[in-house]
Design a protein around this motif. Structure first.
Motif, PDB file in Angstrom:
ATOM      1  N   THR A   1       3.962   1.220  -3.081  1.00 33.33           N
ATOM      2  CA  THR A   1       3.430   0.556  -4.276  1.00 33.33           C
ATOM      3  C   THR A   1       4.330   0.809  -5.479  1.00 33.33           C
ATOM      4  O   THR A   1       4.755   1.933  -5.726  1.00 33.33           O
ATOM      5  CB  THR A   1       2.014   1.062  -4.590  1.00 33.33           C
ATOM      6  OG1 THR A   1       1.179   0.809  -3.469  1.00 33.33           O
ATOM      7  CG2 THR A   1       1.453   0.374  -5.824  1.00 33.33           C
TER       8      THR A   1
ATOM      9  N   PRO B   1       0.817  -1.221   0.000  1.00 33.45           N
ATOM     10  CA  PRO B   1       0.000   0.000   0.000  1.00 33.45           C
ATOM     11  C   PRO B   1       0.849   1.268   0.000  1.00 33.45           C
ATOM     12  O   PRO B   1       2.059   1.227   0.207  1.00 33.45           O
ATOM     13  CB  PRO B   1      -0.770  -0.117   1.324  1.00 33.45           C
ATOM     14  CG  PRO B   1       0.199  -0.833   2.229  1.00 33.45           C
ATOM     15  CD  PRO B   1       0.957  -1.801   1.351  1.00 33.45           C
ATOM     16  N   GLY B   2       0.203   2.401  -0.204  1.00 34.99           N
ATOM     17  CA  GLY B   2       0.812   3.713  -0.031  1.00 34.99           C
ATOM     18  C   GLY B   2       1.987   3.964  -0.941  1.00 34.99           C
ATOM     19  O   GLY B   2       2.030   3.505  -2.097  1.00 34.99           O
TER      20      GLY B   2
END
Length: 734
Positions: A265, A261-262
Motif C-alpha cells: 500500500t 493490500p499489506g
C-alpha cells in the motif's frame, strides 16, 4: 574430442572489434561522417565537461563561442544534456523495428505521417525557447498562474506529447533501409531536444525547488512524461524489454498502490506531482545518471582508447600465452581475458560478444560442448563486473549511493572477486580433468617471451590503479589512464594519431548509448521507490522475516536482487536492487558495506541466472547452442559463486574487515570451501565421485563456507576424508 594433431588457430584482434547489433543502422558516405561526428562530439563534450575544459579556457578567454557550454556545467543541466544526447544518438543509430530489404518493403506513408508530426514537435520547441526568452526578461513563472498553465499545457505539452507518442508508435512499424535515416526517429530526436531545452530553461530558475508542489509548472510534468516515454523506448531498442517491463510495472504501481493490500500500500499520488519530481535528482537525474554521466562514460572512453590502441588484443594474447598450455586452455584463457576486459567495459553480455567470439570456438574445438563453452565465457565475463579496481563502474555507483570511499570499496572487493574467479577456474579445471582434455601446444600459442616485451601495454591500467590509490579523483585518474593509452600506442605499430583518436571518441559515443539509456530507465524505478516509500516497507518485511530466521530473510533478499537484475546491465541492476533490498538488510543490523556487496554480487550474477540470463544468451548466440540450456549450464558453472555472498555475514574478514590473521583464515577456509563445492558440482574430485561421496563433499564444502571455527574444522576433516578415499581407496578399485 579434437584430434591431437589438429592445429588450433586464433586471431586475438577479434577482441578489439566492435560488435554490431542486429537493429543498428550502418551508414556510409556523408551520412556516416555526420553520425560519426555527432558521436565523437558527444564523447568529447563529456571529456571536456568532466575536466573543466572549454574553448574559452584553452584560449584564456580570448575566444568566445556563443551557445557553447561553459565548463564546469551546472549539475542538473549537465545530466539533462547527457541523457538528451544519448537519446538523440540512440534514435538515429538504433532502429525501432526491422529494416527494409528493398524499396518494396519501405513504408513511405508512415514516414510522411512522421514528418507531419514534426510540425507540433517543432512548435513545442519554439514555445520552449519563447518561455526561455520570457523568463530571461523577468517574467515570474509558477504553476498557479492560469495563463502560464494554459500556455504550458496546450502550446507546449500537448503538441510535445502528441509528437512523442506518435513517433514511438510509428517507429514500431516503420521500415527503412539499413543505411538510411528513419523519419519517426528523427521526430523522436527532435522531441528529446525539446524536453531538454524546456527542462534546462525551467530548472535554471527557482522552479527546481517547486517540484512535487502545487507551484510546479505543469510543463515540467508534461516534459518529464515525454522524456520518460523516450527513455523507455530507447531502452527497449538497446537492451530489450526486460527493464522496460519492470519500469512499466513500477510506474503503474505509483497510481494503483493505494488500492493494494499489506506492505504494498502506498499513498495516492497525483500524476502531475509524480512526474514533476521523477525527472529530478530523486529519479532520472539521480544516482544512476550521476554515475553514467561521469564515471561510466569516462571509462567507456578509456575502453575505446584501449580498443583503438589494440590493448584489448594484447590482453587476450597475454592470457593465451600465460594459461593456454593448461588443461582446457581456451576456457582458462577466457577466465583471465574476460575478467580483464569485463572489469573495464561494464556489461557482461557485451564482454561475451567481444572476447567470446574468440574463446568460444576454441573451447568447442578442444572438446567442450557448445553450451558449456558458452556458459564458461558467460560466467567469466560476468565476473569482470566484480573485479576491482573498476568493477564495471559498479564500485563508483556504490560509492555514490553509500558515501563509502571508493578505495575502501575496491579493497573490500579483492577477496570476493578472487573467490568468484577461483570458483569458475576450479569448475573449468575439474571439467577438463573429467573429459581428459589437453592444453594448447606451443606452436598454437603466442610466445610468452614476446608478450613480456610488450608488458608496457599494461601501463594505462597501472596508472589508473596507482592514481586512484594516491588519492586522485576518479575523473582525473581515468583521464590520465586514457591519455596513457594513447601514449603507449606510440611504442607499438598501432600508433594513435588524430584520426584514430577521433575514431576512439566516436566509438565511445556509440558504446555509451546502451548503458546511459538503461541507467536513465533505472532512474525511473529509483524515483518510484523513493517517492512511494515502497523501499521502507520492503525493509519492514525483511525485518519481519528475520524475526523467524535471518537466513530466510537473506535468501529472500537474494531472490529479489536476482529477479530485479534479470535482463539488465550490471550498473542498472545494482542501482535498482540497492534501492529496494539494501535498506532492508541494513535495518537488520548488517553493516552498510556488507549489505551493498551482497546486493551488488547477486545483481551481477543475475546475468547468468535462468530464465533471463543475458550473458548466457549472448554466449549461446556465438556457440550456436540452445539459449535456455546454456543459461542452466552457466548457472552450474557459476554455482559456487552463489554461495559467496552468504559468507560475508559469518566471515566479515572476506571484505577486509578485522585483524589480518582473521582475514587470512577466512580467505583460506572460503577458498577451500569453494574448491570442494566445485568438485561436488562437477562430480570430479581426484577422480569421478560416487553419489554418496559427492554428497559428503558437498556437506564438507558448506561447513567450510559457513565461517565458524567448529564448522571449519568439521568441514576440513570431512574434506580430508573424501580426499583420502578418492586418492587411495578409489584408485585400488580401478
Amino acid at each position: 574430442m579434437a584430434n591431437e594433431k589438429d592445429v588450433i588457430e586464433f586471431d586475438a584482434s577479434i577482441a578489439d572489434e566492435e560488435p554490431v547489433e542486429a537493429n543498428r543502422r550502418l551508414f556510409d558516405g556523408a551520412s556516416l561522417r555526420l553520425v560519426a561526428g555527432l558521436a565523437m562530439v558527444y564523447a568529447l563534450f563529456h571529456m571536456a565537461a568532466l575536466n573543466g575544459v572549454s574553448i574559452s579556457n584553452l584560449t584564456g578567454g580570448a575566444v568566445v563561442v556563443p551557445f557553447l557550454p561553459s565548463f564546469p556545467m551546472e549539475t542538473w543541466n549537465f545530466r539533462i544534456v547527457h541523457v538528451a544526447g544519448a537519446l538523440a544518438l540512440g534514435f538515429i543509430l538504433f532502429a525501432g523495428a526491422g529494416f527494409a530489404e528493398g524499396r518494396g518493403q519501405r513504408t513511405p506513408l508512415l514516414g510522411r505521417l512522421s514528418m507531419a508530426l514534426m510540425v507540433p514537435a517543432a512548435f513545442s520547441l519554439a514555445v520552449a525557447v519563447w518561455f526561455a526568452i520570457q523568463i530571461s526578461n523577468g517574467l515570474m513563472w509558477n504553476g498557479i498562474d492560469a495563463a502560464i498553465r494554459f500556455n504550458e499545457t496546450w502550446l507546449f505539452g500537448a503538441p510535445l506529447l502528441a509528437a512523442t507518442v506518435g513517433g514511438v508508435v510509428l517507429s514500431w512499424f516503420h521500415r527503412e533501409e539499413r543505411g538510411g535515416f528513419a523519419a519517426p526517429d528523427l521526430l523522436l530526436t527532435l522531441c528529446a531536444a525539446t524536453v531538454a531545452v524546456y527542462l534546462i530553461t525551467i530548472f535554471g530558475t527557482l522552479m527546481r525547488n517547486s517540484t512535487g508542489t502545487p507551484f510546479a509548472p505543469i510543463g515540467i510534468s508534461l516534459a518529464a512524461l515525454a522524456g520518460t516515454l523516450l527513455i523507455m523506448e530507447l531502452t527497449r531498442r538497446v537492451a530489450g524489454l526486460a527493464l522496460v517491463i519492470i519500469s512499466a510495472v513500477f510506474l503503474v504501481y505509483v497510481f494503483v498502490g493505494h488500492l493494494l493490500p499489506g506492505f504494498l500500500t502506498s499513498p495516492r499520488i497525483a500524476w502531475e506531482r509524480f512526474f514533476s519530481q521523477v525527472y529530478t535528482d530523486v529519479g532520472i537525474l539521480g544516482p544512476t545518471t550521476a554515475v553514467s554521466s561521469t564515471y561510466i562514460i569516462l571509462f567507456i572512453i578509456f575502453a575505446a582508447f584501449l580498443q583503438a590502441s589494440k590493448v584489448g588484443e594484447y590482453f587476450v594474447n597475454f592470457a593465451f600465452a600465460l594459461a593456454g598450455k593448461a588443461r582446457g586452455g581456451p576456457a582458462k584463457v577466457a577466465i583471465f581475458a574476460s575478467g580483464l576486459m569485463g572489469m573495464i567495459n561494464g556489461t557482461s553480455a557485451g564482454n561475451v560478444v567481444a572476447t567470446g567470439s574468440l574463446t568460444i570456438p576454441l573451447m568447442k574445438q578442444i572438446g567442450y560442448r557448445k553450451q558449456t563453452a558458452a556458459a564458461i565465457e558467460a560466467a567469466a565475463s560476468t565476473g569482470g563486473q566484480i573485479m576491482p579496481p573498476i568493477m564495471g563502474a559498479g564500485a563508483f555507483i556504490m560509492a555514490e549511493i553509500t558515501g563509502i570511499p571508493y578505495t575502501d570499496i575496491a579493497i573490500a572487493a579483492l577477496i570476493p572477486a578472487a573467490l568468484y574467479f577461483a570458483s569458475v577456474y576450479f569448475m573449468v579445471d575439474f571439467e577438463a580433468r573429467k573429459l581428459g582434455m589437453r592444453g594448447m601446444r606451443d606452436d598454437e600459442l603466442p610466445k610468452l617471451k614476446e608478450m613480456m616485451k610488450r608488458v608496457f601495454l599494461f601501463i594505462p591500467i597501472v596508472i589508473l590503479i596507482v592514481a586512484l590509490f594516491l588519492g586522485y579523483s576518479v575523473i582525473r585518474a581515468g583521464t590520465l589512464a586514457t591519455v596513457a593509452a594513447a601514449v603507449v600506442s606510440w611504442l607499438t605499430p598501432h600508433r594513435m594519431g588524430l584520426r584514430s583518436t577521433m575514431k576512439a571518441f566516436e566509438l565511445a559515443g556509440v558504446m555509451s548509448i546502451q548503458i546511459i539509456a538503461v541507467c536513465a530507465c533505472a532512474g525511473v524505478i529509483v524515483g518510484v521507490i523513493s517517492l512511494t516509500g515502497v523501499g521502507a516497507r520492503f525493509s519492514n518485511l525483511l525485518l519481519g522475516l528475520a524475526e523467524s530466521s535471518q537466513l530466510l530473510a537473506l535468501f529472500f533478499a537474494m531472490c529479489i536482487a536476482i529477479l530485479l537484475g534479470m535482463g539488465m546491465p550490471t550498473t542498472a541492476a545494482y542501482a535498482v536492487a540497492a534501492s529496494v533490498v539494501a535498506p532492508g538488510l541494513i535495518d537488520l543490523g548488517i553493516p552498510t558495506l556488507t549489505a551493498h556487496f551482497f546486493v551488488f554480487y547477486y545483481a551481477v550474477i543475475s546475468a547468468i541466472t535462468p530464465p533471463v540470463a543475458l550473458a548466457a544468451y549472448a554466449g549461446a548466440a556465438i556457440a550456436g547452442s540452445e539459449p535456455m540450456r546454456t543459461s542452466v549450464e552457466s548457472f552450474r558453472v557459476g554455482l559456487s559463486a552463489f554461495i559467496v555472498p552468504f559468507m560475508f555475514f559469518s566471515a566479515p574478514g572476506l571484505l577486509m574487515e578485522g585483524a589480518w590473521h582473521v582475514i587470512a583464515l577466512n580467505c583460506v577456509t572460503a577458498m577451500l570451501g569453494v574448491y570442494m563445492l566445485s568438485g561436488a558440482a562437477t562430480g570430479w574430485f581426484f577422480g569421478a565421485l560416487a553419489l554418496p561421496i559427492r554428497a559428503a563433499l558437498l556437506v564438507a564444502a558448506l561447513l567450510m563456507i559457513s565461517g565458524g571455527l567448529v564448522t571449519d574444522l568439521g568441514g576440513l576433516a570431512l574434506g580430508v576424508a573424501v580426499w583420502a578415499y578418492q586418492t587411495r581407496l578409489a584408485s585400488r578399485t580401478v
